[in-house]
Design a protein around this motif. Structure first.
Motif, PDB file in Angstrom:
ATOM      1  N   ALA A 111     -25.407  -1.788  23.920  1.00 30.70           N
ATOM      2  CA  ALA A 111     -25.708  -2.469  25.189  1.00 30.70           C
ATOM      3  C   ALA A 111     -26.932  -1.872  25.880  1.00 30.70           C
ATOM      4  CB  ALA A 111     -24.492  -2.430  26.109  1.00 30.70           C
ATOM      5  N   GLY A 112     -27.974  -1.600  25.099  1.00 28.68           N
ATOM      6  CA  GLY A 112     -29.208  -1.075  25.661  1.00 28.68           C
ATOM      7  C   GLY A 112     -29.261   0.433  25.783  1.00 28.68           C
ATOM      8  N   LYS A 113     -28.179   1.123  25.422  1.00 28.19           N
ATOM      9  CA  LYS A 113     -28.154   2.588  25.464  1.00 28.19           C
ATOM     10  C   LYS A 113     -28.132   3.113  24.034  1.00 28.19           C
ATOM     11  CE  LYS A 113     -25.666   2.930  29.814  1.00 28.19           C
ATOM     12  NZ  LYS A 113     -24.484   3.444  30.481  1.00 28.19           N
ATOM     13  N   PHE A 114     -29.075   4.006  23.724  1.00 34.01           N
ATOM     14  CA  PHE A 114     -29.109   4.594  22.385  1.00 34.01           C
ATOM     15  C   PHE A 114     -28.017   5.649  22.298  1.00 34.01           C
ATOM     16  CE2 PHE A 114     -33.418   2.934  22.974  1.00 34.01           C
ATOM     17  CZ  PHE A 114     -33.414   2.038  21.920  1.00 34.01           C
ATOM     18  N   THR A 115     -27.140   5.456  21.341  1.00 34.73           N
ATOM     19  CA  THR A 115     -25.925   6.258  21.246  1.00 34.73           C
ATOM     20  C   THR A 115     -25.793   6.885  19.868  1.00 34.73           C
ATOM     21  OG1 THR A 115     -24.884   4.739  22.806  1.00 34.73           O
ATOM     22  CG2 THR A 115     -23.418   6.158  21.538  1.00 34.73           C
ATOM     23  N   LEU A 116     -25.473   8.164  19.848  1.00 36.62           N
ATOM     24  CA  LEU A 116     -25.223   8.882  18.601  1.00 36.62           C
ATOM     25  C   LEU A 116     -23.795   8.595  18.165  1.00 36.62           C
ATOM     26  CD1 LEU A 116     -27.523  10.790  17.699  1.00 36.62           C
ATOM     27  CD2 LEU A 116     -25.976  12.658  18.134  1.00 36.62           C
ATOM     28  N   VAL A 117     -23.631   8.095  16.938  1.00 38.77           N
ATOM     29  CA  VAL A 117     -22.296   7.791  16.444  1.00 38.77           C
ATOM     30  C   VAL A 117     -21.839   8.769  15.377  1.00 38.77           C
ATOM     31  CG1 VAL A 117     -22.357   5.357  17.073  1.00 38.77           C
ATOM     32  CG2 VAL A 117     -23.200   6.053  14.848  1.00 38.77           C
ATOM     33  N   ASP A 118     -22.785   9.520  14.776  1.00 36.24           N
ATOM     34  CA  ASP A 118     -22.435  10.541  13.793  1.00 36.24           C
ATOM     35  C   ASP A 118     -23.493  11.632  13.865  1.00 36.24           C
ATOM     36  OD1 ASP A 118     -21.173  11.904  11.753  1.00 36.24           O
ATOM     37  OD2 ASP A 118     -21.910  10.605  10.154  1.00 36.24           O
ATOM     38  N   LEU A 119     -23.070  12.881  13.710  1.00 32.17           N
ATOM     39  CA  LEU A 119     -23.963  14.030  13.789  1.00 32.17           C
ATOM     40  C   LEU A 119     -23.485  15.081  12.822  1.00 32.17           C
ATOM     41  CD1 LEU A 119     -26.325  15.445  15.373  1.00 32.17           C
ATOM     42  CD2 LEU A 119     -24.561  16.351  16.884  1.00 32.17           C
ATOM     43  N   GLN A 120     -24.381  15.535  11.941  1.00 32.48           N
ATOM     44  CA  GLN A 120     -24.030  16.565  10.953  1.00 32.48           C
ATOM     45  C   GLN A 120     -25.095  17.643  10.929  1.00 32.48           C
ATOM     46  OE1 GLN A 120     -23.634  14.450   7.264  1.00 32.48           O
ATOM     47  NE2 GLN A 120     -21.932  13.232   7.990  1.00 32.48           N
ATOM     48  N   PRO A 121     -24.697  18.890  11.114  1.00 28.69           N
ATOM     49  CA  PRO A 121     -25.660  19.977  10.995  1.00 28.69           C
ATOM     50  C   PRO A 121     -26.176  20.076   9.550  1.00 28.69           C
ATOM     51  CG  PRO A 121     -23.590  20.752  11.944  1.00 28.69           C
ATOM     52  CD  PRO A 121     -23.363  19.365  11.465  1.00 28.69           C
ATOM     53  N   VAL A 122     -27.449  20.430   9.391  1.00 30.92           N
ATOM     54  CA  VAL A 122     -28.035  20.623   8.060  1.00 30.92           C
ATOM     55  C   VAL A 122     -27.958  22.096   7.761  1.00 30.92           C
ATOM     56  CG1 VAL A 122     -30.122  20.451   6.681  1.00 30.92           C
ATOM     57  CG2 VAL A 122     -29.555  18.633   8.297  1.00 30.92           C
ATOM     58  N   LYS A 123     -27.400  22.445   6.626  1.00 29.13           N
ATOM     59  CA  LYS A 123     -27.251  23.864   6.259  1.00 29.13           C
ATOM     60  C   LYS A 123     -28.349  24.323   5.360  1.00 29.13           C
ATOM     61  CE  LYS A 123     -22.480  23.416   6.934  1.00 29.13           C
ATOM     62  NZ  LYS A 123     -21.307  23.643   7.242  1.00 29.13           N
TER      63      LYS A 123
END
Length: 123
Positions: A111-123
């Protein structure tokens, strides 16, 4: 007059047949094995939506459920590389990272807001 009537009847039969074939083709499952066919828009959008983008955490704001990322191009949003703030669907995602961490993420436009749906640290 008979010639005009013949042309009109023949044309109507041809159109009816073409419409019937078009409806039949749409009702058949698409296997992608037909020569000269291209994948459906839904089939080509799925990989883009699932593709993760690389970035670096600049700031974590757990209180407001936001994260600032310096990121590469986000293909599913047609967005060039930049640094920006994202809302986070699940605040627990922010527990995994801190400023300076390299990450991979998936974002959407909610709805016009950029939203993070998944986040994974890079090792």
């Amino acid at each position: 007059m008979k010639a005009v009537k013949y042309v009109l009847v023949t044309g109507a039969i041809a159109v009816t047949g073409a419409l019937s074939l078009g409806a039949h083709a749409q009702s058949q499952p698409h296997s992608g094995a037909h020569h000269g066919s291209s994948p459906s828009p839904a089939a080509s959008a799925a990989p883009a939506a699932a593709e993760m983008t690389e970035g670096e955490v600049r700031k974590v704001d757990k209180e407001n459920k936001k994260i600032t990322l310096k990121h590469g191009a986000i293909k599913n949003l047609d967005m060039p590389p930049m640094t920006m703030v994202f809302n986070v669907v699940d605040a627990s995602l922010l527990d995994k990272v801190q400023a300076g961490d390299k990450v991979r993420f998936t974002a959407s436009n909610e709805a016009g807001k950029f939203t993070l749906v998944d986040l994974q640290p890079v090792k």
